[in-house]
Design an enzyme around this catalytic site. Structure first.
Site, mmCIF file in Angstrom:
data_model
loop_
_atom_site.group_PDB
_atom_site.id
_atom_site.type_symbol
_atom_site.label_atom_id
_atom_site.label_comp_id
_atom_site.label_asym_id
_atom_site.label_seq_id
_atom_site.Cartn_x
_atom_site.Cartn_y
_atom_site.Cartn_z
ATOM 1 N N ASP A 8 0.852 -1.177 0.000
ATOM 2 C CA ASP A 8 0.000 0.000 0.000
ATOM 3 C C ASP A 8 0.898 1.241 0.000
ATOM 4 O O ASP A 8 2.112 1.150 0.230
ATOM 5 C CB ASP A 8 -0.884 -0.047 1.257
ATOM 6 C CG ASP A 8 -1.676 1.222 1.473
ATOM 7 O OD1 ASP A 8 -2.399 1.647 0.553
ATOM 8 O OD2 ASP A 8 -1.557 1.805 2.572
ATOM 9 N N LEU A 9 0.305 2.412 -0.233
ATOM 10 C CA LEU A 9 1.082 3.651 -0.243
ATOM 11 C C LEU A 9 0.904 4.479 1.028
ATOM 12 O O LEU A 9 1.736 4.463 1.916
ATOM 13 C CB LEU A 9 0.713 4.487 -1.477
ATOM 14 C CG LEU A 9 1.234 3.974 -2.822
ATOM 15 C CD1 LEU A 9 0.748 4.860 -3.965
ATOM 16 C CD2 LEU A 9 2.755 3.883 -2.835
ATOM 17 N N ASP A 10 -0.205 5.214 1.118
ATOM 18 C CA ASP A 10 -0.398 6.138 2.243
ATOM 19 C C ASP A 10 -0.502 5.379 3.563
ATOM 20 O O ASP A 10 -1.266 4.431 3.706
ATOM 21 C CB ASP A 10 -1.656 6.976 2.021
ATOM 22 C CG ASP A 10 -1.543 7.837 0.771
ATOM 23 O OD1 ASP A 10 -0.757 8.790 0.785
ATOM 24 O OD2 ASP A 10 -2.227 7.529 -0.221
ATOM 25 N N THR A 42 -3.133 0.450 -4.076
ATOM 26 C CA THR A 42 -3.586 1.663 -3.406
ATOM 27 C C THR A 42 -5.008 2.038 -3.804
ATOM 28 O O THR A 42 -5.513 1.570 -4.826
ATOM 29 C CB THR A 42 -2.628 2.824 -3.763
ATOM 30 O OG1 THR A 42 -3.105 4.051 -3.194
ATOM 31 C CG2 THR A 42 -2.512 3.001 -5.271
ATOM 32 N N GLY A 43 -5.596 2.885 -3.014
ATOM 33 C CA GLY A 43 -6.885 3.448 -3.376
ATOM 34 C C GLY A 43 -6.759 4.613 -4.335
ATOM 35 O O GLY A 43 -7.754 5.071 -4.900
ATOM 36 N N LYS A 190 -8.361 -5.069 -3.378
ATOM 37 C CA LYS A 190 -6.929 -5.210 -3.634
ATOM 38 C C LYS A 190 -6.536 -6.691 -3.677
ATOM 39 O O LYS A 190 -5.664 -7.094 -4.450
ATOM 40 C CB LYS A 190 -6.116 -4.502 -2.549
ATOM 41 C CG LYS A 190 -6.186 -2.986 -2.568
ATOM 42 C CD LYS A 190 -5.247 -2.423 -1.515
ATOM 43 C CE LYS A 190 -5.320 -0.913 -1.406
ATOM 44 N NZ LYS A 190 -4.375 -0.382 -0.395
ATOM 45 N N ASP A 213 -1.821 -0.889 5.923
ATOM 46 C CA ASP A 213 -2.189 -0.218 7.178
ATOM 47 C C ASP A 213 -3.683 0.044 7.317
ATOM 48 O O ASP A 213 -4.136 0.476 8.374
ATOM 49 C CB ASP A 213 -1.462 1.127 7.298
ATOM 50 C CG ASP A 213 -2.102 2.200 6.430
ATOM 51 O OD1 ASP A 213 -2.530 3.239 6.957
ATOM 52 O OD2 ASP A 213 -2.206 1.988 5.202
ATOM 53 N N ASN A 216 -8.859 -1.252 3.805
ATOM 54 C CA ASN A 216 -8.873 -1.692 2.412
ATOM 55 C C ASN A 216 -7.703 -2.614 2.058
ATOM 56 O O ASN A 216 -7.589 -3.056 0.910
ATOM 57 C CB ASN A 216 -8.908 -0.492 1.459
ATOM 58 C CG ASN A 216 -7.718 0.434 1.620
ATOM 59 O OD1 ASN A 216 -7.051 0.458 2.647
ATOM 60 N ND2 ASN A 216 -7.457 1.223 0.597
#
Length: 265
Positions: A8-10, A42-43, A190, A213, A216
């Site tokens: 994931d990113l953020d 990611t979203g 995902k 984290d 999602n």
């Protein structure tokens, strides 16, 4: 067999300013050079994530819009799933979205019902990605990958309850952040997208390590043979995977540090 690294990113791969740090970029570049496959999940919108991948400096598959879109390292679309137009139109009406800032992702970009400059200032400083104001209540509903409701958490939980009561079996609904509720087609996640990428590359799930984290990320960590939960992860993710190891936070470069430990860098 090759190993897949998916993150994931953020709140996970990016730092607290939602940027790529040099330590993380160097770590992933070293692993990519050694032949490890990398996927970003990611979203965020595909057009936004391309710039983040460029900042990381690695060839990577991109799972975006929470799995509604998948692109290969050359930006070829290999998977796409939209919300049914009639349902999308219903989800963008005031009787559903009241109490939030309504957003939608289409292939061409990011649509928002009214101006909200602080959104760009927080998340999109580096990529230059921005929104277009649109009367979403009057939108045709065609081509919508996901719908986002941004606002106070309590208001979003009320929206979530309304959507589940009316359309529970017709949507995949999740929080990507405390202040962001997102809705996709029921087959989207995902985890579903990661399964497709692994199959495409001929990589067994047991040779996949994943980092997340947020709520999602629940399905994605369930697919991966090795899942890792960030120290700063949401309570819902930690509750869904109580037996997975918890690593350092994104502020502590937790993903890069764990990868260096795992692969003896």
């Amino acid at each position: 067999m090759r190993t897949m690294i998916v993150s994931d990113l953020d709140g996970t791969l990016l730092d607290k300013e939602h940027k790529v740090d040099a330590f993380t970029a160097e770590t992933l570049q070293t692993l990519a050079a050694q032949g490890y496959a990398i996927t970003i999940a990611t979203g965020r919108h595909f057009l936004d994530v391309r710039g983040i991948r460029a900042a990381l400096g690695v060839p990577a598959h991109l799972i975006t819009s929470n799995g509604a879109r998948v692109h290969d390292p050359e930006d070829r679309e290999i998977y796409a799933e939209n919300i049914e137009p009639e349902l999308a139109r219903a989800l963008m009406q005031p009787d559903v979205s009241s109490g939030s800032l309504l957003n939608a992702y289409v292939d061409e970009g990011w649509l928002v019902e009214r101006e909200c400059e602080e959104l760009v200032g927080v998340y999109y400083k580096d990529s230059g990605f921005g929104y277009q104001v649109c009367n979403l209540a009057a939108h045709s509903g065609e081509g919508i990958a996901k719908i986002l409701y941004i606002g106070e958490h309590q208001a979003l939980t009320e929206i979530e309850s309304r959507i589940l009561a009316r359309y529970g079996d017709e949507v995949y609904i999740t929080f990507s952040a405390h202040d962001c509720l997102e809705v996709m087609a029921p087959t989207v996640s995902k985890g579903h997208a990661l399964t497709a990428v692994l199959a495409r590359l001929g990589i067994d799930a047991e040779h996949c390590c994943a980092f997340g984290d947020g709520q999602n990320d629940i399905e994605m960590l369930a697919v991966a043979g090795q899942g890792f939960v960030m120290a700063n992860a949401s309570p819902k993710l930690k509750a869904a995977h109580p037996n997975l190891p918890v690593i350092g936070s994104n502020e502590q470069h937790g993903v890069a540090s764990q990868l260096r430990k795992m692969f003896n860098l």
